[in-house]
Design an enzyme around this catalytic site. Structure first.
Site, PDB file in Angstrom:
ATOM      1  N   MET A 143       0.777  -1.699   0.297  1.00 13.40           N
ATOM      2  CA  MET A 143      -0.287  -0.072   0.085  1.00 13.40           C
ATOM      3  C   MET A 143       1.006   1.121   0.075  1.00 13.40           C
ATOM      4  O   MET A 143       2.155   1.977   0.949  1.00 13.40           O
ATOM      5  CB  MET A 143      -0.758   0.098   1.432  1.00 13.40           C
ATOM      6  CG  MET A 143      -2.129   1.119   0.932  1.00 13.40           C
ATOM      7  SD  MET A 143      -2.551   1.618   3.057  1.00 13.40           S
ATOM      8  CE  MET A 143      -3.769   0.330   2.716  1.00 13.40           C
ATOM      9  N   ALA A 176       3.673  -0.979   3.762  1.00 16.32           N
ATOM     10  CA  ALA A 176       3.093  -0.469   3.489  1.00 16.32           C
ATOM     11  C   ALA A 176       3.779   1.137   3.729  1.00 16.32           C
ATOM     12  O   ALA A 176       5.189   1.277   4.099  1.00 16.32           O
ATOM     13  CB  ALA A 176       2.198   0.598   4.957  1.00 16.32           C
ATOM     14  N   LYS A 177       3.822   1.855   2.118  1.00 19.51           N
ATOM     15  CA  LYS A 177       5.265   2.633   1.517  1.00 19.51           C
ATOM     16  C   LYS A 177       4.425   4.549   2.617  1.00 19.51           C
ATOM     17  O   LYS A 177       3.362   4.454   2.086  1.00 19.51           O
ATOM     18  CB  LYS A 177       5.106   2.897   0.178  1.00 19.51           C
ATOM     19  CG  LYS A 177       6.290   3.520   0.260  1.00 19.51           C
ATOM     20  CD  LYS A 177       6.335   3.913  -1.406  1.00 19.51           C
ATOM     21  CE  LYS A 177       7.049   4.872  -1.831  1.00 19.51           C
ATOM     22  NZ  LYS A 177       6.771   5.442  -3.430  1.00 19.51           N
ATOM     23  N   VAL A 178       5.368   4.565   3.327  1.00 17.03           N
ATOM     24  CA  VAL A 178       5.133   6.229   3.852  1.00 17.03           C
ATOM     25  C   VAL A 178       5.945   7.144   3.904  1.00 17.03           C
ATOM     26  O   VAL A 178       7.389   6.711   3.115  1.00 17.03           O
ATOM     27  CB  VAL A 178       4.547   5.885   5.349  1.00 17.03           C
ATOM     28  CG1 VAL A 178       3.435   4.964   5.577  1.00 17.03           C
ATOM     29  CG2 VAL A 178       5.140   5.872   6.224  1.00 17.03           C
TER      30      VAL A 178
END
Length: 273
Positions: A143, A176-178
């Site tokens: 994501m 999760a890419k943040v």
């Protein structure tokens, strides 16, 4: 998320995803600093570097080039994306199905979610469909968790990034890419909120070599499991050099200064002290 689901796009539990969805998301301007990278073949060649655990592209690029590199590159197929010509509230068109990604030989799928956008509900429902279809095909899900919208004042505030990481866990992402929230301590807050979902840092705009590596090290110190990076690799005159340094920092545990010296072929450089 499911334990070990991400193994196809990680190495020793860590990830270095080379992101190349910029042609759609940002347009030709991202290739100006290094015009050769407008040709996808150049970036597929870079993705064969030992440091890279997956290459993220849209379906048209995969259709045109992936077959020639399938033995050397793990494919992360982005399912959605919108051009920078779009000026409305943050949204992202679904451009590819999980079924078609699987037919193209994808090792994983990626999906952008703009938490906080007026279109969040629709995007979350689209993510649900993609995540469940990916589970049916044993494909890991990454994501791109980017809080964004007219009601959001600071999309890099530590509490916002922690919320972004939590969305990845709650909605079933394996990774999760943040964005980097500014410090190892703030990243630690984000990674703790994500539980078993791995958190990786977004590479962002191109910066100085050492400053970039120090930011990566800060993210790792805060519990991140790597990064997804595009411009900070392919906009450089010598992308292989920064990939060498990233490999040393992410997978070898090297300090940024030493990794950069080794990548530059230097024994010591006082200018880096």
């Amino acid at each position: 998320m499911i334990p070990h689901a991400d193994e196809a796009i990680t190495r020793d539990g860590k990830a270095l995803i080379l992101a190349y969805d910029h042609g759609l998301e940002h347009g030709p301007v991202d290739f100006d600093p290094n015009p050769a990278t407008a040709d996808p073949e150049r970036v597929f060649e870079l993705a064969g570097h030992d440091a890279v655990t997956a290459l993220a592209v849209q379906k048209g690029v995969a259709e045109a080039h992936y077959d020639d590199y399938a033995d050397d590159v793990s494919l992360l197929l982005k399912l959605n994306g919108t051009s920078n010509l779009w000026m409305g509230e943050p949204d992202s068109a679904v451009n590819c199905s999980v079924e078609y990604a699987d037919e193209l030989g994808a090792d994983a799928v990626g999906f952008t979610l703009y938490g906080g956008s007026n279109h969040e509900v629709e995007m979350a429902e689209e993510f649900r469909d993609a995540q469940e279809a990916a589970r049916d095909r044993d494909l890991p899900v990454v994501m791109w968790s980017y809080p964004r919208g007219q009601g959001l004042k600071d999309d890099t505030a530590p509490e916002t990034i922690a919320y972004a990481a939590r969305l990845g866990l709650e909605l079933g992402a394996d990774i999760a890419k943040v964005k980097y929230p500014g410090s190892p301590e703030a990243m630690e807050q984000a990674t703790s909120m994500a539980g078993p979902t791995k958190v990786i840092m977004s590479g962002g705009s191109k910066t100085d070599d050492l400053a970039f590596l120090q930011t990566v090290k800060g993210a790792l110190d805060g519990g991140a499991k790597g990064l997804a990076v595009g411009r900070n690799v392919f906009q450089r005159e010598n992308p292989e050099q920064i990939l060498d340094a990233l490999e040393a920092v992410i997978f070898g545990g090297s300090e940024p200064r030493e990794a950069l010296r080794e990548a530059n072929g230097e024994v010591h450089d006082a200018a880096l002290d």
